[in-house]
Design an enzyme around this catalytic site. Structure first.
Site, mmCIF file in Angstrom:
data_model
loop_
_atom_site.group_PDB
_atom_site.id
_atom_site.type_symbol
_atom_site.label_atom_id
_atom_site.label_comp_id
_atom_site.label_asym_id
_atom_site.label_seq_id
_atom_site.Cartn_x
_atom_site.Cartn_y
_atom_site.Cartn_z
ATOM 1 N N ARG A 107 -3.559 6.748 1.083
ATOM 2 C CA ARG A 107 -4.068 7.960 1.755
ATOM 3 C C ARG A 107 -3.073 8.679 2.658
ATOM 4 O O ARG A 107 -3.311 9.813 3.036
ATOM 5 C CB ARG A 107 -5.318 7.595 2.568
ATOM 6 N N ASP A 163 -7.080 -2.882 -7.160
ATOM 7 C CA ASP A 163 -7.563 -3.535 -5.944
ATOM 8 C C ASP A 163 -7.902 -4.991 -6.245
ATOM 9 O O ASP A 163 -8.275 -5.325 -7.371
ATOM 10 C CB ASP A 163 -8.796 -2.824 -5.389
ATOM 11 N N TYR A 197 -14.637 -12.000 0.668
ATOM 12 C CA TYR A 197 -15.341 -10.729 0.398
ATOM 13 C C TYR A 197 -16.601 -10.967 -0.418
ATOM 14 O O TYR A 197 -17.631 -10.325 -0.200
ATOM 15 C CB TYR A 197 -14.405 -9.737 -0.314
ATOM 16 N N ARG A 218 0.815 -1.217 0.000
ATOM 17 C CA ARG A 218 0.000 0.000 0.000
ATOM 18 C C ARG A 218 0.852 1.271 0.000
ATOM 19 O O ARG A 218 0.485 2.264 0.629
ATOM 20 C CB ARG A 218 -0.928 0.038 1.223
ATOM 21 N N ARG A 273 -7.212 11.462 -5.579
ATOM 22 C CA ARG A 273 -8.385 10.659 -5.194
ATOM 23 C C ARG A 273 -9.624 11.561 -5.174
ATOM 24 O O ARG A 273 -10.692 11.158 -5.643
ATOM 25 C CB ARG A 273 -8.102 10.047 -3.833
HETATM 26 O O1 CP3 Z 1 -0.180 -1.815 -2.379
HETATM 27 C C1 CP3 Z 1 -0.490 -0.915 -3.174
HETATM 28 O O2 CP3 Z 1 -0.105 0.258 -3.063
HETATM 29 C C2 CP3 Z 1 -1.279 -1.295 -4.421
HETATM 30 C C3 CP3 Z 1 -2.678 -1.083 -4.386
HETATM 31 C C4 CP3 Z 1 -3.569 -1.980 -3.518
HETATM 32 C C5 CP3 Z 1 -4.769 -1.508 -2.929
HETATM 33 N N1 CP3 Z 1 -5.403 -2.572 -2.357
HETATM 34 C C6 CP3 Z 1 -5.248 -0.128 -2.981
HETATM 35 C C7 CP3 Z 1 -6.305 0.321 -2.059
HETATM 36 C C8 CP3 Z 1 -3.467 -3.348 -3.212
HETATM 37 C C9 CP3 Z 1 -2.350 -4.330 -3.539
HETATM 38 C C10 CP3 Z 1 -4.644 -3.691 -2.492
HETATM 39 C C11 CP3 Z 1 -4.913 -5.069 -2.035
HETATM 40 C C12 CP3 Z 1 -6.105 -5.324 -1.231
HETATM 41 N N2 CP3 Z 1 -7.345 -4.745 -1.338
HETATM 42 C C13 CP3 Z 1 -6.190 -6.349 -0.245
HETATM 43 C C14 CP3 Z 1 -5.093 -7.311 0.135
HETATM 44 C C15 CP3 Z 1 -4.058 -6.688 0.995
HETATM 45 C C16 CP3 Z 1 -4.535 -6.205 2.343
HETATM 46 O O3 CP3 Z 1 -4.511 -4.972 2.540
HETATM 47 O O4 CP3 Z 1 -4.885 -7.028 3.170
HETATM 48 C C17 CP3 Z 1 -7.488 -6.307 0.281
HETATM 49 C C18 CP3 Z 1 -8.031 -7.205 1.376
HETATM 50 C C19 CP3 Z 1 -8.211 -5.309 -0.418
HETATM 51 C C20 CP3 Z 1 -9.648 -4.946 -0.261
HETATM 52 C C21 CP3 Z 1 -9.822 -3.555 0.176
HETATM 53 N N3 CP3 Z 1 -9.522 -2.449 -0.598
HETATM 54 C C22 CP3 Z 1 -10.354 -3.089 1.406
HETATM 55 C C23 CP3 Z 1 -10.813 -3.979 2.538
HETATM 56 C C24 CP3 Z 1 -10.347 -1.699 1.352
HETATM 57 C C25 CP3 Z 1 -10.937 -0.744 2.381
HETATM 58 C C26 CP3 Z 1 -10.015 -0.559 3.525
HETATM 59 C C27 CP3 Z 1 -9.185 0.658 3.314
HETATM 60 O O5 CP3 Z 1 -7.967 0.587 3.502
HETATM 61 O O6 CP3 Z 1 -9.789 1.704 3.010
HETATM 62 C C28 CP3 Z 1 -9.792 -1.303 0.104
HETATM 63 C C29 CP3 Z 1 -9.587 0.085 -0.381
HETATM 64 C C30 CP3 Z 1 -8.236 0.438 -0.910
HETATM 65 N N4 CP3 Z 1 -7.462 -0.353 -1.706
HETATM 66 C C31 CP3 Z 1 -7.569 1.680 -0.722
HETATM 67 C C32 CP3 Z 1 -6.382 1.615 -1.448
HETATM 68 C C33 CP3 Z 1 -5.348 2.699 -1.605
HETATM 69 C C34 CP3 Z 1 -8.137 2.866 0.052
HETATM 70 C C35 CP3 Z 1 -9.170 3.505 -0.801
HETATM 71 C C36 CP3 Z 1 -9.326 4.995 -0.619
HETATM 72 O O7 CP3 Z 1 -8.516 5.758 -1.146
HETATM 73 O O8 CP3 Z 1 -10.295 5.381 0.014
#
Ligand code: CP3
Length: 356
Positions: free
Chosen positions: A37, A83, A159, A33, A46
């Protein structure tokens, strides 16, 4: 596990050299990640995009977001900005990300729900993601590796079955215990489409892939082997059949000593570990034959100061340089001060200097 001593030419990319069993010119570091944010420039784009999904599907903006952390920090890899839930969306599940609520999906809980998923053409619908890959690829500095990814079938299925984030993934776990036919079919369908999805990312320009099994912690041994490790192995093999040279990183969160089983059962090139894994155990048991990625606590990166310094030095002093990719044990937290990330990179570089 691939043949570790497949020594080829050094690529000049520290990440790929470690993954291919070659000595890197420095200890590679990237952060799960790393685009997100905690960066003001991410929050700005964003907001301009309107929603997280609009950002993911805009190759111009998503490629910019992918590159943002590299403009600030001296990292060794970029990870595609997307994602793991885009694949279920392409399969026909409704997906929304509500502010501060996480993802919501239309639930899949029976054979009828599975039958309604449209496998045909699903991976093709993710063309904007491959366009993002191509744009990033054209702009990456020569020493920076490029990582694509997908979710592991178990985690993606949790999910889909729960209809979003849940505290205990109860419906998914009950389906695994019951060995329901629809559940097996869902996992199978995710294995096949994940292979195609990763291969399309590779064709567009990613150089390594990571499979995220965030909820591998949920299952006991025998079910973990069947529903986490076997699908990860099949995806890794599918990727290798397509592109023999593309390394695969497996990240199965929270499984402790079962990381050993993961590397034994799956044809992966590196294993990501969480911060609860003892470093000496990782050095002795995992690094003996495998590349290890991790395992700083993301909260330690929020804390900064001496705690950060100490924790990073413990990692660099315990985990052998030739078989280590510095990273966190899970994704970076939104409350992380960007200066602490710069500090982390510096500490790792200093440790490299002390080694020479
Ligand atoms: O790592 C990176 O920088 C690459 C991008 C990436 C994102 N999600 C961007 C993201 C990657 C590799 C993921 C993987 C992901 N997504 C996983 C597996 C890894 C982990 O974190 O356990 C999972 C379970 C998800 C599902 C997911 N996406 C959830 C549960 C959420 C909400 C929680 C949160 O952090 O807000 C997301 C949203 C998400 N994915 C964001 C980002 C940058 C935040 C979104 C925003 O900007 O509001």
């Amino acid at each position: 596990m691939s043949d570790f001593f497949d020594h080829g030419q050094s690529s000049g990319k520290a990440l790929l050299d470690v993954l291919n069993g070659n000595t890197p010119w420095r200890r590679p570091i990237w952060l799960m990640r790393q685009a997100g944010r905690y960066l003001p420039e991410y929050r700005e784009l964003r907001a301009a995009a309107g929603s997280f999904l609009d950002l993911c599907y805009s190759p111009d903006m998503a490629s910019e977001v992918t590159l943002q952390p590299l403009r600030r920090f001296d990292l060794d890899a970029a990870i595609l900005f997307a994602d793991i839930l885009l694949l279920p969306q392409a399969l026909g599940c409704d997906l929304t990300f509500k502010e501060n609520e996480g993802p919501k999906l239309s639930p899949v809980r029976c054979m009828d729900d599975v039958s309604r998923l449209c496998v045909e053409g699903a991976v093709g619908k993710l063309q904007p993601i491959y366009d993002t890959v191509a744009k990033v690829s054209a702009q990456l500095p020569g020493h920076v590796g490029f990582i694509g990814f997908c979710g592991a079938p178990w985690t993606v299925a949790t999910y889909m079955i729960e209809g979003g984030t849940s505290s205990d993934r109860m419906n998914a776990r009950l389906a695994a215990y019951a060995g329901d036919v629809w559940f097996d079919d869902l996992i199978e369908l995710l294995v096949q489409t994940s292979i195609d999805y990763l291969c399309a990312q590779i064709d567009a320009g990613v150089e390594a892939v990571q499979i995220f099994d965030t909820w591998a912690i949920d299952l006991p041994d025998h079910l973990r082997s069947k529903y986490c490790f076997e699908p990860i192995d099949r995806i890794a093999r599918g990727v290798k059949r397509h592109s023999q040279k593309v390394p695969v990183i497996g990240f199965a969160r929270g499984i402790g000593a079962a990381h050993l089983q993961l590397v034994q059962q799956c044809r992966i090139d590196a294993v990501g570990i969480e911060w609860s894994v003892p470093l000496a155990w990782a050095a002795n048991e995992l690094q003996a034959e495998n590349v290890v990625q991790g395992n700083l606590d993301p909260l330690c990166l929020v804390a900064g100061g001496d705690a950060l310094e100490h924790a990073v030095r413990q990692i660099t002093e315990t985990l052998r340089y030739e078989r280590h990719i510095m990273n966190l044990g899970h994704g970076i937290r939104p409350d992380t001060p960007p200066d602490n990330v710069a500090r982390l990179v510096n500490i790792v570089r200093q440790a490299d200097g002390a080694r020479l």
